[in-house]
Design an enzyme around this catalytic site. Structure first.
Site, short mmCIF file in Angstrom:
data_model
loop_
_atom_site.label_atom_id
_atom_site.label_comp_id
_atom_site.label_asym_id
_atom_site.label_seq_id
_atom_site.Cartn_x
_atom_site.Cartn_y
_atom_site.Cartn_z
N SER A 164 0.84 -1.20 0.00
CA SER A 164 0.00 0.00 0.00
C SER A 164 0.87 1.25 0.00
O SER A 164 1.97 1.26 0.59
CB SER A 164 -0.86 -0.02 1.26
N TYR A 217 -1.19 -0.75 10.58
CA TYR A 217 -1.47 -1.40 9.29
C TYR A 217 -0.29 -1.19 8.34
O TYR A 217 0.20 -2.14 7.71
CB TYR A 217 -2.76 -0.83 8.69
N LYS A 235 2.49 -3.93 6.52
CA LYS A 235 2.80 -4.04 5.09
C LYS A 235 4.30 -3.92 4.86
O LYS A 235 4.89 -4.67 4.07
CB LYS A 235 2.05 -2.96 4.30
#
Ligand code: NAD
Ligand code: UD1
Length: 323
Positions: free
Chosen positions: A123, A147, A151
């Site tokens: 992302s 989050y 990643k």
């Protein structure tokens, strides 16, 4: 044959369609934590082709081993993961467990079965506060939420695996803001809860399921004061995965931004959606959402030169509501 993790989710389901249409054999593993089993039928109807669906979790190593024994998998397309930023702040362990530990189990099982090709869904959130724009792949990666950390951890693991095993090939795709749905209207972004992201929220307001759009802040340093992002049509995004699949013939670790290269503000997206669908979206300006960045968009030129891929769909088409 491809193993697609999270293949019944929003982006995974769109990918499976184009993979089947391109002649790939596909096995999907999905634990249905954020998707529905009936999506399989919709994918098969659109693609006019069948695939094997296994309901299960990527953290279940013995299940992965059974899959790798039963099917001639040579490549993994790894979509499975949790993606709600605010939830990751409240429950970081859930995110590390699902996204990082899940990826470790998957990679371990792959290595044990000599599967050495993977495409990973990362992302733009890994970049963090923009030090310059547009973000290119060399921009420092300093995520500002759990989050994003998960990643980046997986990216680092993949890089290290490629360093250690010269026959391994990993392509990390850093998505900007995927929107829209397959033109059939049979599948789309259908979160189980109230949407966190802008586009699915607009859709729910358009459908009368939510009363109004909350515009989070109109005092940003942008054209109209609302947040600016790079919205990429999901069908363009999944074409980028097909290009990445071909690129896996090159060994080693590779990162590509998948975005359009153009920023669009919240109000511009709402206006484009209204014009495309002849609807009015009720909206109210609210305070800024905590943790939001003001603006960011992609420099997608590396994907263009290396993958021979670029986003082609105009915003008014990606905004079309078919369902
Ligand atoms: P999604 O929630 O619609 O799809 C993810 C799928 O993975 C779901 O079907 C879910 O049930 C499944 N899943 C989750 N954990 C699993 C596990 N442990 N085992 C098996 N299945 C599991 O999300 P999406 O929007 O399709 O995103 C796909 C990937 O792309 C995610 O990794 C996400 O972090 C990443 N990504 C998404 C966006 C976005 O805006 N949608 C942006 C950047 C990156
Ligand atoms: C969010 C995630 C990011 C992830 C991306 C794509 C956060 C902080 N970041 O980013 O990690 O990669 O989704 O999945 O959540 N907005 C509204 N009203 C809404 C929803 C959003 O005004 O109801 C605004 C936001 O303030 C932002 C823009 O719309 O300016 C886009 O928001 P969103 O779709 O949530 O994506 P990102 O914030 O880019």
């Amino acid at each position: 044959m491809l193993l697609v993790t999270g293949g019944l989710g929003y982006i995974g389901s769109h990918f499976v369609i184009v993979a089947l249409q391109s002649g790939y054999d596909v096995v999907v593993i999905d634990n249905l934590s954020n998707s529905h089993a009936h999506t399989q039928q919709h994918i098969e109807t659109i693609a006019q082709s069948h695939f094997q669906f296994i309901e299960g979790d990527i953290r279940n190593k013995s299940l992965l081993e059974r899959i790798f024994k039963q099917y001639q998998i040579d490549t993994v397309i790894h979509f499975a993961g949790l993606k709600a930023v605010a939830e990751s702040v409240v429950s970081p362990m859930r995110y590390y467990d699902n996204n990082v530990y899940g990826s470790l189990v998957l990679l371990e099982a792959m290595q044990e079965h000599c599967i050495q090709k993977i495409v990973f869904s990362s992302s733009a959130t890994v970049y963090g506060e923009p030090q310059y724009l547009p973000y290119d792949e060399k921009h420092p990666t300093i995520p500002i939420n759990p989050y994003g950390h998960t990643k980046l951890h997986v990216e680092n693991v993949l890089q290290d695996v490629c360093q250690a095993d010269k026959d391994f090939a990993a392509v990390t795709l850093r998505y900007f803001n995927p929107i829209g749905a397959h033109p059939s209207g049979l599948i789309g972004e259908n979160p189980k809860d109230i949407p966190n992201n802008l586009m699915p929220y607009i859709v729910k307001v358009a459908q009368g399921n939510l009363p109004y759009l909350q515009v989070f802040g109109d005092d940003y340093d942008t054209r109209d004061g609302t947040g600016e992002r790079d919205y990429i049509y999901v069908m363009d995004l999944v074409q980028g995965h097909l290009a990445a699949l071909s690129y896996l013939n090159k060994k080693g670790f590779h990162i590509f931004n998948l975005g359009t290269g153009t920023g669009t503000t919240v109000l511009e997206l709402v206006a484009a959606f209204e014009a495309a669908n002849s609807v009015t979206i009720n909206q109210r300006v609210m305070p800024r959402r905590e943790g939001d960045l003001s603006k960011f968009w992609a420099n997608p030129s590396l994907a263009k030169t290396e993958l021979n891929w670029q986003a082609v769909t105009p915003l008014h088409v990606s905004c079309l509501l078919n369902s």
